[in-house]
Design an enzyme around this catalytic site. Structure first.
Site, mmCIF file in Angstrom:
data_model
loop_
_atom_site.group_PDB
_atom_site.id
_atom_site.type_symbol
_atom_site.label_atom_id
_atom_site.label_comp_id
_atom_site.label_asym_id
_atom_site.label_seq_id
_atom_site.Cartn_x
_atom_site.Cartn_y
_atom_site.Cartn_z
ATOM 1 N N LYS A 114 91.659 74.253 30.851
ATOM 2 C CA LYS A 114 90.998 75.116 29.994
ATOM 3 C C LYS A 114 91.327 76.616 30.146
ATOM 4 C CE LYS A 114 88.185 75.769 26.656
ATOM 5 N NZ LYS A 114 88.608 75.320 25.337
ATOM 6 N N GLU A 141 98.745 68.641 21.873
ATOM 7 C CA GLU A 141 97.958 68.601 23.380
ATOM 8 C C GLU A 141 96.722 67.373 23.159
ATOM 9 O OE1 GLU A 141 95.683 72.095 24.116
ATOM 10 O OE2 GLU A 141 95.009 72.444 21.966
ATOM 11 N N ARG A 153 88.713 72.788 33.969
ATOM 12 C CA ARG A 153 89.722 73.612 34.226
ATOM 13 C C ARG A 153 90.784 72.941 35.154
ATOM 14 N NH1 ARG A 153 87.295 78.624 34.790
ATOM 15 N NH2 ARG A 153 88.595 79.446 36.528
ATOM 16 N N CYS A 156 91.729 75.264 38.165
ATOM 17 C CA CYS A 156 90.993 74.750 39.335
ATOM 18 C C CYS A 156 89.482 75.433 39.160
ATOM 19 C CB CYS A 156 91.603 75.315 40.707
ATOM 20 S SG CYS A 156 93.405 74.765 40.911
ATOM 21 N N ASN A 164 91.609 78.707 44.190
ATOM 22 C CA ASN A 164 91.855 78.759 42.822
ATOM 23 C C ASN A 164 92.690 79.912 42.739
ATOM 24 O OD1 ASN A 164 92.055 78.769 40.090
ATOM 25 N ND2 ASN A 164 90.170 79.548 39.549
ATOM 26 N N GLY A 165 94.150 79.793 42.272
ATOM 27 C CA GLY A 165 95.002 80.895 42.383
ATOM 28 C C GLY A 165 96.367 80.621 42.720
ATOM 29 N N GLU A 225 98.822 76.141 14.495
ATOM 30 C CA GLU A 225 97.506 75.564 15.053
ATOM 31 C C GLU A 225 97.323 74.082 15.140
ATOM 32 O OE1 GLU A 225 95.763 76.738 17.541
ATOM 33 O OE2 GLU A 225 93.920 75.626 17.293
ATOM 34 N N TRP A 253 94.146 71.778 39.564
ATOM 35 C CA TRP A 253 95.325 71.881 38.461
ATOM 36 C C TRP A 253 96.367 72.210 39.139
ATOM 37 C CZ3 TRP A 253 98.730 74.850 36.440
ATOM 38 C CH2 TRP A 253 99.168 74.586 35.311
ATOM 39 N N HIS A 297 115.749 76.021 6.379
ATOM 40 C CA HIS A 297 116.634 76.644 6.966
ATOM 41 C C HIS A 297 116.799 75.775 8.420
ATOM 42 C CE1 HIS A 297 116.896 80.094 4.769
ATOM 43 N NE2 HIS A 297 115.661 79.857 4.639
ATOM 44 N N LYS A 327 97.418 71.647 18.110
ATOM 45 C CA LYS A 327 96.201 70.706 18.323
ATOM 46 C C LYS A 327 96.546 69.150 18.410
ATOM 47 C CE LYS A 327 93.892 72.762 19.120
ATOM 48 N NZ LYS A 327 93.358 74.203 19.626
HETATM 49 O O1 M6R Z 1 91.159 81.385 27.021
HETATM 50 P P1 M6R Z 1 92.109 81.645 26.369
HETATM 51 O O2 M6R Z 1 91.932 81.922 24.813
HETATM 52 O O3 M6R Z 1 92.909 82.899 26.692
HETATM 53 O O4 M6R Z 1 93.268 80.664 26.231
HETATM 54 C C1 M6R Z 1 94.705 80.376 25.738
HETATM 55 C C2 M6R Z 1 95.200 79.258 25.499
HETATM 56 O O5 M6R Z 1 95.347 78.789 26.867
HETATM 57 C C3 M6R Z 1 94.469 78.235 24.864
HETATM 58 O O6 M6R Z 1 94.191 78.761 23.486
HETATM 59 C C4 M6R Z 1 95.405 76.874 24.604
HETATM 60 O O7 M6R Z 1 96.438 77.239 24.148
HETATM 61 C C5 M6R Z 1 94.512 75.775 24.235
HETATM 62 N N1 M6R Z 1 94.307 74.604 25.113
HETATM 63 C C6 M6R Z 1 94.503 75.260 22.851
HETATM 64 O O8 M6R Z 1 93.906 74.381 22.354
#
Ligand code: M6R
Length: 611
Positions: free
Chosen positions: A606, A491, A27, A2, A99-100, A484, A73, A507, A488
């Protein structure tokens, strides 16, 4: 998650707020709204993005010099117009954004329902708001006093902004666990979840601390703690330029941030990595070298992409420093009653520095006597502030929800850290130390080489855009890069993808292989090269489609792969900094081919500032 924005001053509040919300949309972006104070309170809110709110407000009365705005969010209650913020209290005298998460909202709601309060939304925010109103009525006190009493009862995390018909010239704000920055202008103040909505108006800011309440007027900013004691605001100068938070000619932030990596890694290394002098200067490490080098063990806590950087660090620190390392998902670590002893070193990795799970994990480890070292991108963020020491990644603001340049920044910091510690401990030779420093130093130039021509990657994206599943495999230092790459792709393009250590494939995951399955191998020339070549053969034997990330000039892999992406040759310990780049680009281009909103993928935000 948020984004919140507030404005009080001479300007019309609405355009300032909407512009700010657009900057904070990373956010959360399932609904947006504003409340304006102009005599009474006017609230406009809409499910969807900030652009939907703008469309909805065309022709409406948007006048007012005080206002608050929110981009959501969803936590409590589905994304909808009625669950969008701001909320109005039962009397209509208070408007609030939040926010929270208020964890004990159900109990408070029941008490309010018993008193006759009604609720239009499913949110915890509306409960807190009416709780404040109820306290104000019962105690015939100010909003500020009612808020203070309410917050003493509340369990959870919050950053809230309140405006009221009783307080014609004030925004009242409070924070615990969710960030709040206040920008100080001339006869005006700006409030926001981070500095990006503020930067074009002023560089003077105050980061509000947990358990503080801010009473913000045009010409006055008063900070108090929950005990009603006035606190002195610590005014800081923002070290950020507007250009850093704009797209700068790129179609998307994600693409801009991928292309910035030569520069951001260079910024991260600058002044720290000095191969000619055989030195790495990092004050956060220099000042605590004994603690770090003599740690009985190191635990790395992080989430998502940052967790993947932690896995690479595990391999590096164990190899170079011979200190046992564990890498933990912060969300598991915080709840599973882990063994943490005095003297243990916890490395927290976070781009935003606000990830709730990581923060709480650190707080509990800190209480148990661990030494906390933060590897953080966002300067002044909560994790940076609660760490005993740390090193910033200096990657600049990362706006795209998918983490790209922050990841390579994290790897650069962690590599310098492992090298510095290993050399101090005497667990690496000076030849290897110097060699690895030189290799790390060459990274920005080699990233530029990868980014010079991305046509091959774009063609691969076009070819595989309709795949339903993807498998990403790697070994050694490239195993976390396989994870990773899969994250990527998931998402950004919504294609189901799994990352595995290549040898683990037999396995279980090998059962998935058929002629429609793309299997991406991160197979640069390293210790495991021959082994991974065998793994590729195993996939080919089962008619899987092989895509490889290979070292420049590798003709063997070229022959074996259906498609190939090259990276320049580099020491295997540094290779993740290069091999991740084609995977970031591949996800980006597949996402674009599939018409996805790559900067704002569905359901994501984010900064994950809720559990
Ligand atoms: O701000 P942070 O690095 O603590 O965030 C961690 C994850 O939320 C963040 O890396 C998330 O997985 C991203 N969307 C990946 O691209």
């Amino acid at each position: 998650m948020c984004g919140i924005v507030g404005y009080i001053g001479e300007r019309e509040a609405y355009p300032v707020i909407v512009k700010g919300l657009k900057r904070l949309e990373y956010r959360g972006y399932d609904s947006a709204g504003v409340a304006l104070r102009d005599g009474g309170l006017k609230v406009y809110k809409k499910q969807g993005k900030v652009a939907d709110l703008e469309e909805y407000t065309v022709g409406k009365d948007l006048h007012g010099h005080i206002g608050i705005g929110h981009t959501r969010w969803a936590t409590h209650g589905e994304p909808s117009d009625r669950n969008a913020h701001p909320h109005l209290s039962n009397s209509g005298n208070l408007a609030m954004i939040h926010n929270g998460i208020i964890e004990n909202y159900a109990q408070i709601k029941q008490e309010l329902v018993n008193k006759g309060y009604t609720f239009k939304s499913d949110t915890d925010t509306e409960v807190l708001l009416n709780f404040i109103e109820d306290i104000q009525i019962n105690n015939t006190c100010s909003v500020e006093e009612a808020l203070r009493i309410a917050l003493k009862r509340v369990v959870g995390a919050y950053c809230i902004l309140l405006i009221s018909t009783d307080e014609p010239d004030a925004i009242i704000a409070a924070r615990k666990g969710s960030p709040l920055v206040i920008g100080i202008g001339k006869g005006e103040h700006f409030l926001a979840s981070d500095a990006s909505p503020i930067i074009e108006y002023t560089k003077e800011v105050v980061y509000v601390n947990d358990y503080e309440i801010a009473i913000v007027r045009r010409n006055e900013l008063i900070l108090k703690n929950l005990g009603n004691e006035v606190q002195t605001p610590f005014i800081q100068k923002l070290d950020m330029e507007l250009a850093a938070i704009e797209k700068g000619g790129y179609e998307h932030f994600m693409l801009k941030e991928i292309h910035e990596q030569a520069e951001t890694v260079h910024d991260c290394l600058r002044g720290r990595l000095l191969p000619d002098q055989g030195k790495i200067i990092m004050s956060g490490i220099d000042n605590h070298l004994d603690t770090l080098v003599n740690a009985p063990r190191i635990v790395i806590v992080a989430c998502g992409t940052s967790w993947h950087a932690g896995l690479v660090a595990e391999y590096m620190i164990e190899e170079l420093c011979r200190i046992p390392v564990e890498v933990e998902y912060a969300s598991e670590f915080r709840y599973r009653n882990p063994v943490v002893n005095k003297g243990d070193v916890i490395i927290a990795i976070s781009q935003s520095g606000e990830t709730a799970d990581t923060m709480v994990a650190l707080e509990s480890a800190k209480e148990k006597g661990a030494f906390i070292f933060g590897v953080v991108n966002a300067v002044g963020s909560s994790i940076a502030r609660i760490s005993h020491a740390g090193a910033y990644t200096h990657s600049g603001p990362e706006i795209g929800v998918a983490s790209t340049k922050a990841f390579t920044g994290q790897l650069a910091v962690l590599t310098m850290m492992a090298l510095k510690m290993g050399y101090a401990k005497g667990t690496i030779t000076s030849e290897r130390y110097i060699h690895l420093m030189q290799e790390l130093h060459s990274v920005p130039e080699k990233i530029n080489e990868i980014l010079k021509d991305t046509t091959a990657i774009q063609n691969i994206a076009t070819k595989y855009k309709d795949a339903e599943d993807f498998l990403f495999l790697g070994r050694g230092y490239n195993f976390p890069i396989a994870l990773e790459g899969a994250l990527k792709l998931k998402e950004i393009s919504y294609i189901h993808a799994e990352g595995y250590p290549a040898a683990e494939m037999k396995h279980g995951p090998i059962a998935l292989v058929e002629d429609t399955l793309p299997v991406l191998f991160v197979a640069t020339k390293d210790t495991y090269y021959e082994k991974i070549v065998s793994n590729i053969q195993e996939i080919k034997a089962r008619k899987g489609m092989v895509i490889s990330v290979a070292t420049e000039g590798d003709s063997l892999l070229e022959d074996m792969s259906n498609d190939i992406m090259y990276v320049p040759e580099i020491d295997e310990l540094i290779a993740p900094l290069l091999s991740v780049i084609p995977l970031q680009l591949l996800s980006y281009y597949i996402g674009i081919e599939r018409g996805c909103d790559v900067d704002k993928p569905r359901n994501l935000a984010k900064s994950v500032t809720v559990e």
